[in-house]
Design an enzyme around this catalytic site. Structure first.
Site, short mmCIF file in Angstrom:
data_model
loop_
_atom_site.label_atom_id
_atom_site.label_comp_id
_atom_site.label_asym_id
_atom_site.label_seq_id
_atom_site.Cartn_x
_atom_site.Cartn_y
_atom_site.Cartn_z
N LYS A 359 16.40 7.84 -27.01
CA LYS A 359 15.76 6.42 -26.39
C LYS A 359 15.70 6.21 -25.25
CE LYS A 359 12.53 7.39 -30.09
NZ LYS A 359 11.67 7.84 -29.73
N GLU A 362 14.88 8.96 -23.03
CA GLU A 362 13.97 9.03 -22.91
C GLU A 362 13.01 8.42 -22.41
OE1 GLU A 362 11.93 8.40 -26.36
OE2 GLU A 362 10.72 9.62 -26.45
#
Lengths: 583, 162
Positions: A359, A362
């Site tokens: 993440k 991301e």
């Protein structure tokens, strides 16, 4: 299985023939220390810490690889054994960066614990140290060979659990190093940043790239409106940072702690998980109705997205265009929330607490934002949140049960189970079934998609439609499913893929569980149970029944997959080169 | 791969030969070692361009292949020079002053042990005992043996190869 009788420390014991000495000893409560051993993943006898004395054997034998035999006589704590273990660990320490007090793993280091347990008071072998490599180019993972003890646990995890194989023992003898090919950065290799290697590492040779300082700085900045959200899986594991048993749900305490830390708003990624279901469910029904690309595959897991982009660029149209829940959440904050509360989106700082290292990568992708700002500004892992709570001198276990702030902190039971493999599928089925039948169905538990089996399939009859679903987890499972799609053998409508083994509850950002504490317990299942029981305890258990989601559509988005929804909540993918080495 | 030699070696013909080698070996157990040997014969080295092809075709990760290549000293990541100089640093040669010869070689060639000169001509290697201690200190250039060396002879010997 045929059993043999052996003697361990004078105790007669019967053990199945295929047991190792380590396993047989553990069953009668005899602890043999280990270091490179990771049950079911790395059982190679490399570190020699688990050596034991076996009668009539010439040398000491490694308990983790030596099978039991009839009449075997084993001593696990003789003087000879204790001295050998001490020497082995001292030799490891001789080439280890022993700045333990300021180490990322201070307190959770398996080598530190072993050193204490073995009573090592000095390192008598002070020699040359290898020149370290520190690879901190990725936003997710730092590799620091000054800490590496060459146990091979990361290698085995990446190679055998994820079946990717980024890391390997390279070079030879004293120069041996665990590294990607060509001693390159992990950013130059097809690494998906899942962080499973970080979970496997007993020391700090592999660790997340910390964003703790960024978050404290944002909280201290009076110009910023700092919002925090936390993923479903975080509440199932955060308690472990404060010595709670694996599988303790700490939703309420976590909410209290986040308020105390000084965030302006404490919301929940679960809200966006419900939103995801409406967007993804609608997308699925649209694809089924309009002859779109099927099977459609979930897109919540950035490790999985990385894997797909690196390995199967030609199959990317199968992926749902939905952003992952926390990205949706950030996007809503910087658009709708900003407008409703009259705050300049540039002054909103969104922090996501995630069980995940991917993440971190991301949230920095350029598709994940608009007008020059990001949907989510910073991602911290569950481990980092645990550290921050300690830094804030909060006595976590004594906290009262708090609540998330209303509206964007409201969620259904369907959202909570996102954290376990099969959860997104189950949540989607709950909503899709209601939509297709036009009823408020009561049978909402789809147990066929739960569990830990690598690939699980379910056919669900909803009205006239038989929905064919499949669920898989880990990159190894993803590869299997993708190969099936390639071969035209994946006769499904909808597939859930999570990049980590067990789903987010076992994500690469979750608290470390030492190899010793992993024995005899499936941490994936225990943490998942915490989520399923929260789901059961909630009154609203379907995403579309979350009144705050209905409100959001009324106030802002219109309807699922609307133009605005596409603008804010959806994204796109692109194939990437597997190797990015500068030639 | 920085040098020109390698660029020339990475040609279609050689990759076709590599494909054949992989095809002929890929179903046998432990196919990686023979393929790496053959590949090194074809290309003179095992640079990333060659290793990625082997990785894809054998479905073995690049890291694993690189691990094998860097473990065995007979494999090389960069092409060896036209002339490989092996200077013995075994006990007898060392006692007889091999270090001085080595220093001289490094200065003359402008490279360190394990490196190849920029023009691709010379690779300098330190070897274990070559088994002819009577000639110490000794070195070999490709197949030719030079014994009872004095540092002063080095310039003259190298001249013959330049």
């Amino acid at each position: 299985m045929e059993k043999v009788t052996l003697t361990i420390n004078g105790i007669q014991v019967q053990a199945p023939k295929d047991y190792t000495i380590l396993k047989a000893a553990r069953e009668i409560g005899i602890h043999i220390p280990t270091l490179c051993y990771l049950e079911g993943v790395n059982e190679i006898g490399a570190c020699r810490v688990c050596v034991v004395e076996v009668e009539r054997a010439r040398a000491l034998l490694t308990a983790c690889t030596t099978p039991v035999a009839e009449g075997m006589v084993v001593k696990t704590n003789s003087k000879r054994v204790r001295e050998a273990r001490k020497m082995v660990v001292e030799l490891i320490l001789a080439n280890h960066n022993r700045e333990c007090l300021v180490c990322d793993r201070n307190g959770s280091c398996e080598l530190q614990k072993l050193t204490e347990e073995l009573g090592i008071k000095e390192v008598s072998y002070e020699g040359v140290k290898r020149t370290p490599t520190i690879d901190d180019f990725s936003p997710s993972i730092v590799r620091d060979t000054s800490k590496c003890i060459l146990c091979g646990r990361c290698i085995a995890t990446c190679k055998n659990v994820q079946e990717i194989g980024i890391l390997e023992f390279t070079n030879r003898g004293f120069n041996t190093e665990v590294s990607p090919a060509f001693n390159s950065s992990m950013t130059e290799m097809p690494c998906i940043y899942c962080g499973q290697c970080v979970n496997a590492c007993p020391v700090a040779a592999l660790r997340e790239k910390s964003s703790i300082d960024d978050v404290w700085e944002a909280i201290d900045n009076p110009d910023l409106h700092v919002i925090v959200q936390s993923a479903p899986a975080v509440r199932a594991a955060l308690g472990e940072c404060f010595d709670n048993p694996i599988g303790t749900n700490v939703t309420g305490k976590m909410a209290t702690a986040l308020h105390m830390m000084g965030f302006d708003k404490v919301f929940d990624t679960n809200f966006a998980a419900d939103l995801t279901i409406l967007e993804e469910g609608t997308e699925l029904l649209g694809r089924i109705k309009n002859g779109g690309v099927l099977p459609m595959i979930t897109s919540c897991s950035p490790g999985w997205i990385n894997f797909a982009e690196l390995n199967y660029p030609e199959l990317l149209p199968h992926l749902s265009s939905c952003k992952s829940p926390h990205q949706m959440f950030g996007a809503i904050m910087k658009t709708h929330y900003a407008k409703m509360n009259n705050i300049d989106p540039k002054k909103i700082y969104v922090v996501s607490v995630m069980p995940c290292t991917a993440k971190k990568y991301e949230c920095k992708r350029e598709e994940m934002g608009r007008d020059g700002y990001l949907d989510v500004d910073t991602v911290i892992t569950t481990r980092e949140l645990g550290k921050m709570i300690k830094q804030a001198s909060i006595d976590f276990n004594e906290l009262a049960e708090g609540k998330f702030d209303e509206y964007y902190g409201d969620y259904s039971g369907a959202a909570v189970i996102f954290g376990a493999t099969g959860g997104v599928m189950e949540a989607a089925l709950r909503t899709v079934a209601d939509v297709l039948t036009g009823k408020d169905l009561e049978a909402i538990e789809y147990k066929a998609v739960r569990g830990e089996e690598r690939i699980r399939e379910a056919e669900v009859q909803i009205g006239d439609l038989t929905v064919k679903a499949a669920v898989t987890h880990s990159a190894a499972g993803a590869r299997k499913i993708m190969e099936m799609i390639k071969a035209g053998e994946a006769d499904y409508h909808f597939i859930e893929i999570m990049g980590c083994d067990g789903g987010c509850v076992n994500g690469g950002g979750q608290p470390h569980v030492s190899a010793t504490n992993r024995v005899g317990i499936d941490i994936r299942l225990e943490r998942a149970k915490a989520l399923y029981s929260e789901d059961e305890s909630l009154e609203i258990r379907k995403s579309h029944k979350n009144p705050s989601i209905t409100r959001l559509y009324e106030e802002f988005l219109g309807e699922p997959n609307s133009h605005v929804a596409h603008e804010v909540l959806h994204t796109h993918y692109a194939g990437r080169d597997k190797y990015n080495l500068k030639k | 791969m920085e040098n020109q030699v390698m660029k020339e070696v990475l040609n279609e013909k050689n990759f076709a030969a590599l494909d054949q080698v992989i095809e002929a070996n890929k179903d046998r157990k432990g196919a990686l070692m023979p393929i790496l040997h053959e590949a090194q014969n074809i290309f003179g080295a095992l640079p990333i361009e060659v290793q990625t092809v082997i990785s894809e075709k054998l479905d073995i990760s690049l890291a694993e292949i690189y691990g094998v290549v860097t473990f065995y000293s007979q494999f090389s990541l960069v092409p060896k020079g036209e002339f490989v100089i092996g200077l013995c640093l075994g006990t007898a040669c060392y006692v007889k002053g091999a270090q001085n010869i080595l220093d001289r070689l490094e200065t003359e060639l402008g490279i360190k042990v394990g490196e190849t000169s920029k023009d691709g001509k010379f690779t300098l290697e330190a070897t274990r005992c070559l088994g002819c201690c009577g000639l110490a200190p000794v070195m070999v250039i490709n197949e030719k043996v030079y014994g009872r060396l004095e540092p002063g002879q080095i310039t003259g010997i190298l001249k013959q190869y330049k």
